[in-house]
Design an enzyme around this catalytic site. Structure first.
Site, PDB file in Angstrom:
ATOM      1  N   GLY A   1      -4.441  -5.485   1.547  1.00 25.85           N
ATOM      2  CA  GLY A   1      -3.679  -6.692   1.209  1.00 25.85           C
ATOM      3  C   GLY A   1      -2.180  -6.434   1.180  1.00 25.85           C
TER       4      GLY A   1
ATOM      5  N   HIS B   1      -0.010 -11.507 -19.081  1.00 32.42           N
ATOM      6  CA  HIS B   1       0.714 -11.687 -17.816  1.00 32.42           C
ATOM      7  C   HIS B   1       0.335 -13.062 -17.265  1.00 32.42           C
ATOM      8  CE1 HIS B   1       2.355 -11.275 -13.859  1.00 32.42           C
ATOM      9  NE2 HIS B   1       1.170 -11.478 -13.332  1.00 32.42           N
TER      10      HIS B   1
ATOM     11  N   ASP C   1       7.252  -8.755 -14.913  1.00 29.45           N
ATOM     12  CA  ASP C   1       7.865  -9.748 -15.805  1.00 29.45           C
ATOM     13  C   ASP C   1       9.078  -9.126 -16.508  1.00 29.45           C
ATOM     14  OD1 ASP C   1       5.578 -11.613 -15.402  1.00 29.45           O
ATOM     15  OD2 ASP C   1       4.502  -9.999 -16.383  1.00 29.45           O
TER      16      ASP C   1
HETATM   17  P1  NAX Z   1      -3.905 -10.051  -1.033  1.00 30.19           P
HETATM   18  O1  NAX Z   1      -4.890 -11.185  -0.979  1.00 30.19           O
HETATM   19  O2  NAX Z   1      -2.896  -9.888   0.036  1.00 30.19           O
HETATM   20  O3  NAX Z   1      -4.735  -8.686  -1.106  1.00 30.19           O
HETATM   21  C1  NAX Z   1      -5.839  -8.495  -1.925  1.00 30.19           C
HETATM   22  C2  NAX Z   1      -6.764  -7.532  -1.215  1.00 30.19           C
HETATM   23  O4  NAX Z   1      -7.799  -7.166  -2.130  1.00 30.19           O
HETATM   24  C3  NAX Z   1      -7.445  -8.125   0.015  1.00 30.19           C
HETATM   25  O5  NAX Z   1      -7.189  -7.309   1.141  1.00 30.19           O
HETATM   26  C4  NAX Z   1      -8.925  -8.127  -0.355  1.00 30.19           C
HETATM   27  O6  NAX Z   1      -9.767  -7.857   0.758  1.00 30.19           O
HETATM   28  C5  NAX Z   1      -8.968  -6.990  -1.376  1.00 30.19           C
HETATM   29  N1  NAX Z   1     -10.115  -7.021  -2.271  1.00 30.19           N
HETATM   30  C6  NAX Z   1     -10.754  -8.101  -2.787  1.00 30.19           C
HETATM   31  N2  NAX Z   1     -11.786  -7.703  -3.529  1.00 30.19           N
HETATM   32  C7  NAX Z   1     -11.811  -6.360  -3.494  1.00 30.19           C
HETATM   33  C8  NAX Z   1     -12.663  -5.382  -4.049  1.00 30.19           C
HETATM   34  N3  NAX Z   1     -13.729  -5.706  -4.789  1.00 30.19           N
HETATM   35  N4  NAX Z   1     -12.401  -4.074  -3.820  1.00 30.19           N
HETATM   36  C9  NAX Z   1     -11.349  -3.732  -3.061  1.00 30.19           C
HETATM   37  N5  NAX Z   1     -10.501  -4.611  -2.479  1.00 30.19           N
HETATM   38  C10 NAX Z   1     -10.736  -5.906  -2.702  1.00 30.19           C
HETATM   39  O7  NAX Z   1      -3.237 -10.147  -2.475  1.00 30.19           O
HETATM   40  P2  NAX Z   1      -1.890  -9.447  -2.995  1.00 30.19           P
HETATM   41  O8  NAX Z   1      -0.730 -10.304  -2.690  1.00 30.19           O
HETATM   42  O9  NAX Z   1      -1.876  -8.044  -2.552  1.00 30.19           O
HETATM   43  O10 NAX Z   1      -2.119  -9.536  -4.586  1.00 30.19           O
HETATM   44  C11 NAX Z   1      -3.122  -8.776  -5.218  1.00 30.19           C
HETATM   45  C12 NAX Z   1      -3.289  -9.193  -6.665  1.00 30.19           C
HETATM   46  O11 NAX Z   1      -2.096  -8.966  -7.403  1.00 30.19           O
HETATM   47  C13 NAX Z   1      -3.613 -10.674  -6.871  1.00 30.19           C
HETATM   48  O12 NAX Z   1      -4.674 -10.762  -7.810  1.00 30.19           O
HETATM   49  C14 NAX Z   1      -2.348 -11.229  -7.481  1.00 30.19           C
HETATM   50  O13 NAX Z   1      -2.605 -12.356  -8.300  1.00 30.19           O
HETATM   51  C15 NAX Z   1      -1.898 -10.051  -8.296  1.00 30.19           C
HETATM   52  N6  NAX Z   1      -0.487 -10.027  -8.744  1.00 30.19           N
HETATM   53  C16 NAX Z   1      -0.238  -9.502  -9.967  1.00 30.19           C
HETATM   54  C17 NAX Z   1       1.046  -9.355 -10.453  1.00 30.19           C
HETATM   55  C18 NAX Z   1       1.306  -8.749 -11.790  1.00 30.19           C
HETATM   56  O14 NAX Z   1       2.482  -8.679 -12.173  1.00 30.19           O
HETATM   57  N7  NAX Z   1       0.316  -8.293 -12.564  1.00 30.19           N
HETATM   58  C19 NAX Z   1       2.214  -9.840  -9.669  1.00 30.19           C
HETATM   59  C20 NAX Z   1       1.928 -10.006  -8.219  1.00 30.19           C
HETATM   60  C21 NAX Z   1       0.563 -10.542  -7.877  1.00 30.19           C
HETATM   61  O15 NAX Z   1       0.574 -11.936  -8.051  1.00 30.19           O
END
Ligand code: NAX
Length: 345
Positions: A15, A189, A161
């Protein structure tokens, strides 16, 4: 250079955030220029091609610190011997999805990953959860890894944040971000988080030994205490809490590089030590009245001595701040209870 490489696992490596993370880790930005790393990239089958492609690019960078890379869709392989697990992949909320559905879908990811960490990770593993809802996903993974891994090894990311709050203050006070110390993010968060500047200082402001309180600097800059309080309540707090939505609106895509940067800051400071106070969601043992067992954002420091983040206790919390913290903690309690109702905890 240390001879034995440190194993770092990134989930969701195919991702966006995974892609932004791995090159900086391989370049030494997270663990320093002396620690070689071995990367383990976990994906689901649909994400494997993307992660495989990123691994080819890593090879083409010829990073001197990168010992080897393995891409897998098997959690037991991905977490085998891992010292640092960065749980990024999660199930996003889709239109019409209720909170209980979202929590259940993520429990189906973070439960098995916690199990695998408990079974095969290094004895001294540290885990940071990035994938949302990050605090509660950390709780689920910690419960699944118990009793093999102590629950306090599981943390969730609120450093983005924190960094956003510092960036906003630096802009309004016209100082470099490095001048601003001891901002705190409390709670979840989510939009309910409380970015708190009441303990923050400007490090070297005008020769004052202990730095100038940010509240004084804001009053000076904005024309008095009242104006400063209004700016904090009406501009700063909502802007920090809603910054993710602002980025999506302006960029047309979610925060990626800044999120990866924050995850690197989180692990680096935990491993190598903090300069002043930072923010991380860590296991509560009842500090500041936060119910024991929640993964909540607190003021933390690390000495870089292997003991991880410690909550900074004894900060004064006035009634206004207490109300905001309690509201965010109530949301964490509701998430935990919803997960309990699903029979996950
Ligand atoms: P993407 O959708 O680009 O990438 C996520 C990836 O995870 C995908 O490639 C998917 O195939 C993979 N995936 C799904 N289930 C899986 C599993 N069981 N095992 C391994 N891989 C798996 O999302 P991205 O922009 O990279 O964001 C990832 C996460 O970060 C999201 O949940 C998003 O909400 C969260 N965030 C958290 C932040 C924070 O401050 N805590 C800020 C940024 C972001 O919003």
């Amino acid at each position: 250079m240390a001879s034995e490489p440190t194993t770092v696992t990134i989930t969701g490596a195919g991702g966006q955030i995974g892609y932004a993370l791995m090159f900086r880790i391989a370049a030494g930005d997270m663990l320093g220029p002396d620690r070689p790393v071995r990367l383990r990239l976990l994906e689901i089958p649909q994400g494997m091609r993307s992660a495989d492609g990123a691994a080819l690019e890593l090879q083409d960078c010829a990073f001197p610190l990168l010992h080897d890379v393995e891409v897998t869709d098997d959690p037991l392989t991905a977490f085998n011997g891992t010292r640092i697990a960065m749980l990024v992949g999660a199930r996003p909320r889709t239109a019409g999805m209720e909170r209980a559905d979202l929590l259940a879908a993520n429990a189906g990811i973070f439960g098995p990953q916690g199990d695998a960490i408990g079974a095969v990770a290094d004895d001294d593993v540290r885990v940071v959860v990035v994938g949302n809802p990050a605090n509660t996903n950390a709780l689920i993974a910690a419960a699944a890894a118990s009793p093999d891994v102590p629950a306090d090894r599981f943390t969730a990311l609120t450093r983005l944040d924190h960094n956003r709050a510092v960036g906003q203050l630096a802009e309004v006070l016209q100082v470099g971000p490095g001048e601003i110390a001891d901002v705190v993010i409390w709670g979840n968060h989510s939009a309910s988080q409380f970015p708190d500047v009441s303990h923050a200082t400007l490090r070297q402001a005008r020769g004052r030994e202990n730095g100038m309180p940010v509240l004084d600097a804001l009053a000076e800059r904005l024309g008095g205490r009242e104006a400063a309080t209004a700016w904090l309540d009406e501009v700063f707090i909502p802007r920090v809490a809603q910054r993710g939505a602002e980025i999506i609106d302006v960029r047309g895509s979610s925060s990626v590089a800044s999120a990866a940067n924050a995850a690197i800051d989180h692990v680096r400071d935990e491993q190598l030590g903090t300069r002043g106070v930072t923010s991380a969601a860590v296991l509560s043992r009842g500090e500041y009245g936060v119910p024991e067992g929640l993964v909540c954002s607190f003021p933390v420091t690390s000495r870089g001595d292997g003991e991880g983040y410690r909550i900074v206790e004894g900060l004064e919390v006035d009634d206004r701040a207490r109300g905001r913290i309690e509201a965010s903690v109530a949301e964490l309690v509701a998430e935990r209870d919803a997960v309990r109702d699903l029979g996950v905890l």
